[in-house]
Scaffold this motif. Structure first.
Motif, short mmCIF file in Angstrom:
data_model
loop_
_atom_site.label_atom_id
_atom_site.label_comp_id
_atom_site.label_asym_id
_atom_site.label_seq_id
_atom_site.Cartn_x
_atom_site.Cartn_y
_atom_site.Cartn_z
N ARG A 138 0.83 -1.21 0.00
CA ARG A 138 0.00 0.00 0.00
C ARG A 138 0.86 1.26 0.00
O ARG A 138 0.54 2.25 -0.66
CB ARG A 138 -0.95 0.00 1.19
CG ARG A 138 -2.08 -1.02 1.07
CD ARG A 138 -2.99 -1.00 2.27
NE ARG A 138 -3.85 0.17 2.27
CZ ARG A 138 -5.14 0.16 1.97
NH1 ARG A 138 -5.72 -0.97 1.61
NH2 ARG A 138 -5.86 1.26 2.02
N GLY A 142 1.05 4.15 -2.91
CA GLY A 142 0.92 5.58 -2.63
C GLY A 142 2.06 6.39 -3.21
O GLY A 142 1.84 7.48 -3.78
N TRP A 161 -9.03 5.74 -4.10
CA TRP A 161 -9.08 4.28 -4.05
C TRP A 161 -8.10 3.61 -5.00
O TRP A 161 -7.87 2.39 -4.92
CB TRP A 161 -10.50 3.77 -4.35
CG TRP A 161 -11.11 4.30 -5.60
CD1 TRP A 161 -11.92 5.39 -5.73
CD2 TRP A 161 -10.96 3.78 -6.93
NE1 TRP A 161 -12.29 5.58 -7.04
CE2 TRP A 161 -11.72 4.60 -7.80
CE3 TRP A 161 -10.26 2.70 -7.47
CZ2 TRP A 161 -11.78 4.37 -9.18
CZ3 TRP A 161 -10.33 2.47 -8.84
CH2 TRP A 161 -11.09 3.29 -9.69
N GLY A 163 -4.64 4.37 -5.38
CA GLY A 163 -3.34 4.09 -4.79
C GLY A 163 -3.18 4.48 -3.33
O GLY A 163 -2.49 3.80 -2.57
N HIS A 164 -3.81 5.57 -2.92
CA HIS A 164 -3.65 6.03 -1.54
C HIS A 164 -4.57 5.30 -0.56
O HIS A 164 -4.30 5.24 0.64
CB HIS A 164 -3.90 7.54 -1.45
CG HIS A 164 -2.85 8.36 -2.15
ND1 HIS A 164 -1.54 8.40 -1.72
CD2 HIS A 164 -2.93 9.14 -3.25
CE1 HIS A 164 -0.85 9.20 -2.53
NE2 HIS A 164 -1.66 9.65 -3.46
N GLY A 165 -5.66 4.74 -1.08
CA GLY A 165 -6.60 4.02 -0.23
C GLY A 165 -7.77 4.88 0.19
O GLY A 165 -7.59 6.04 0.59
N GLU A 166 -8.96 4.33 0.08
CA GLU A 166 -10.18 5.05 0.46
C GLU A 166 -10.86 4.30 1.59
O GLU A 166 -11.33 3.17 1.41
CB GLU A 166 -11.12 5.17 -0.74
CG GLU A 166 -12.36 6.00 -0.43
CD GLU A 166 -13.16 6.30 -1.68
OE1 GLU A 166 -14.39 6.47 -1.56
OE2 GLU A 166 -12.57 6.39 -2.77
N SER A 173 -10.50 -0.60 3.90
CA SER A 173 -9.98 0.50 3.10
C SER A 173 -9.63 -0.06 1.72
O SER A 173 -8.83 -0.99 1.61
CB SER A 173 -8.74 1.12 3.76
OG SER A 173 -8.18 2.12 2.94
N ASN A 175 -8.01 -0.33 -1.94
CA ASN A 175 -6.83 0.09 -2.68
C ASN A 175 -6.69 -0.85 -3.88
O ASN A 175 -6.60 -2.07 -3.70
CB ASN A 175 -5.58 0.03 -1.80
CG ASN A 175 -4.37 0.67 -2.46
OD1 ASN A 175 -4.02 0.33 -3.59
ND2 ASN A 175 -3.73 1.60 -1.77
#
Length: 557
Positions: A138, A142, A161, A163-166, A173, A175
């Motif tokens: 992850r 990012g 969502w 690359g950074h994650g939602e 979360s 990704n």
């Protein structure tokens, strides 16, 4: 019920026979024509260790700890590095004694102690590796998105969502990019150890060169007045910082897990372990001196302190270079982490503690494809669906317990060589007495760590430390030790005793959730062993079918 318990107990206490090293340093294990091939040179092993250890931590952790410890963060890294060097000496001896077989800490524990303890060590290590791989994937996603966003037309246009994650909830979360990266690296590892070694070498050399450039360029921007005061918040913050940065060195054990693929394992494994660790110490100390000399420690950033330090000096091109270095560092750390996991599954599959599918090796690629794919799937699920920052609270338990057990293995195997044929008339055997001393040292390390963590009186810390010293002295004078062939850890049993004490001291500094994880996972593992492992494991069978031969590349030489 009595019969079932008796079978469980007798199975749990089984140990794996210690086979003598093969007379050929270039031997390779095969089983019905399928096996791993010895392709890794000393240079490959050193780069493997560096690749496993140096990730984004060198660009982030250094500045994070410096905000508390000030320029004294340099001492934090030196203390942690010294502790890891002691652990590495123990690993180096055992890697030299087990040069023909994969398994690392799991294998050492199986031979020195017993089957159940080895299974517990394996499980604790694997959970660390699985969560760590997801976390690194992850972070890598990012960083890659951040580099892509350097293109003006794409800046702030890439959904979170990707690359950074939602975040969906506290734990979930989404990704998308992280699982894609894991698929690519899993394919590389399945393709062959030679190909994955080339990727690791290129990426590791890239990031080491970038780190050296950062150190050299930053050295010209250092203001020595920023190093005063050197320890603004006292020595305690430096020591606390050492417990944090200790995990920045974790990774040298990856070299031990490549035993079956090293060309000259008895010579190269100890050198690879120690060489990679010493390089990491030099790089970390250099970065610490530069970052604390360039910017006052109070002004260092939280997320990307090294990059921000160079931006504050107008050196934006170096900040971009640092981002590329972080990508290279995370890629190699993730690659080696996935590699190590598959070799551990390979070893435990051969011994029957897990289904035999994990022991299968591709006949032409000579890689444990089933184990590698399983490892990739687990990492993909964790990286794609979970908030690894929440899961990170339970990390590092496996590494610290594994290192402690490895140190104890060094001591125990020295007894085994000397006392197997002796019959004692005392109420307790020499071996049993030695175990009591080892447990006492570990208990004192935990007590000292807990007392230190909760601010107890210094007197109590001294008492616990003195008891540990007395136990180590008894271990030294009450036991007789032999020197094994190959590399020998100096100062046995004192050096391993120090390792155990320090590792368990650090264990006591972990979040309480990590302690709960240790207990819960141990209970689950005992259950799995009771239902499956005790009936299928055979510590001897995996050795009986071994055929040794020289790898084709070695014959050509």
């Amino acid at each position: 019920m009595t019969s079932c318990f008796g079978h469980f107990w007798s199975s749990a206490l089984r140990a794996k026979p210690l086979s003598p090293p093969s007379s050929s340093g270039t031997s390779v294990r095969t089983n019905s024509g399928q096996g791993l091939i010895r392709r890794l040179s000393l240079f490959d092993l050193i780069l493997l260790g560096i690749g496993a250890s140096i990730g984004a931590g060198i660009f982030v952790v250094t500045g994070t700890v410096a905000r508390d410890a000030g320029p004294g963060v340099t001492i934090s890294f030196i203390i942690a590095g010294a502790s890891c060097v002691l652990n590495a000496l123990c690993y180096a001896e055992l890697a030299s004694r087990f040069p023909a077989v994969v398994g690392g800490a799991y294998l050492y524990t199986y031979t020195a102690f017993n089957e159940l303890t080895a299974f517990l060590v394996f499980a604790q290590l694997m959970l660390d590796y699985h969560i760590g791989a997801a976390s690194i994937a992850r972070s890598l996603a990012g960083y890659i998105v951040s580099l892509i966003e350097l293109i003006p037309s794409l800046r702030d246009n890439i959904p979170a969502w990707v690359g950074h994650g939602e975040d969906i909830s506290g734990v979930l979360s989404i990704n998308v990019l992280a699982p894609v990266l894991l698929v690519l690296l899993t394919i590389v590892l399945c393709w062959g150890v030679g190909e994955s070694s080339i990727v690791n070498c290129v990426m590791t050399v890239t990031k080491v060169v970038i780190v050296f450039v950062v150190i050299i360029v930053g050295a010209f921007e250092v203001d020595v007045s920023n190093w005063t005061p050197f320890a603004p918040n006292g020595f305690k913050t430096i020591l606390t910082g050492a417990t944090v940065v200790f995990f920045a060195y974790v990774g040298f054990d990856a070299v031990a897990n490549s035993a079956e693929e090293s060309k000259r394992p008895q010579r190269d494994l100890p050198l690879g372990i120690m060489g990679s660790l010493l390089v990491c110490v030099v790089l970390y100390v250099g970065v610490c001196l530069v970052i604390t000399g360039m910017v006052p420690y109070q002004l260092l950033g939280e997320d990307a302190p090294l990059a921000e330090a160079f931006k504050s000096k107008g050196l934006k091109y170096v900040a971009v270079l640092i981002s590329f270095g972080a990508v290279a560092g995370l890629t190699t750390t993730l690659l080696v982490g996935l590699y190590v996991q598959s070799r551990l599954y390979l070893g435990i599959g051969r011994d029957g503690l897990l289904p035999s599918i994990f022991a299968k090796v591709h006949p032409t690629r000579h890689t444990p494809i089933h184990s590698q794919i399983w490892v990739g799937i687990v990492a993909m699920v964790l990286a794609g669906l979970f908030n690894v920052h929440v899961l990170s609270h339970i990390l590092s338990v496996g590494s610290l317990t594994g290192y402690s057990v490895v140190s104890a293995c060094v001591v125990t195997l020295r007894w085994k060589d000397k006392h197997t044929s002796q019959v004692s008339t005392r109420w307790i055997s020499n071996r049993g007495e030695g175990f009591i001393y080892l447990v006492t040292i570990a208990a004192c390390g935990f007590a000292t760590g807990v007392l230190y963590r909760f601010g107890a009186s210094f007197v109590f810390l001294i008492v616990a430390a003195v008891i540990a010293i007395l136990a180590a002295c008894a271990l030294h004078f009450q036991q007789v030790y032999t020197y094994p062939p190959g590399f020998s850890c100096p100062g046995v049993p004192i050096v391993p005793a120090i390792c155990i004490f320090l590792n368990i001291f650090l264990f006591a500094q972990l979040h309480y959730e990590a302690w709960v994880r240790f207990v819960v996972l141990s209970i689950i593992v005992v259950g799995i062993y009771a239902l499956y492992g005790q009936y299928h494991a055979n510590p001897v069978s995996s050795d009986k079918s071994i055929i040794y031969h020289r790898a084709p590349a070695e014959e050509a030489e």
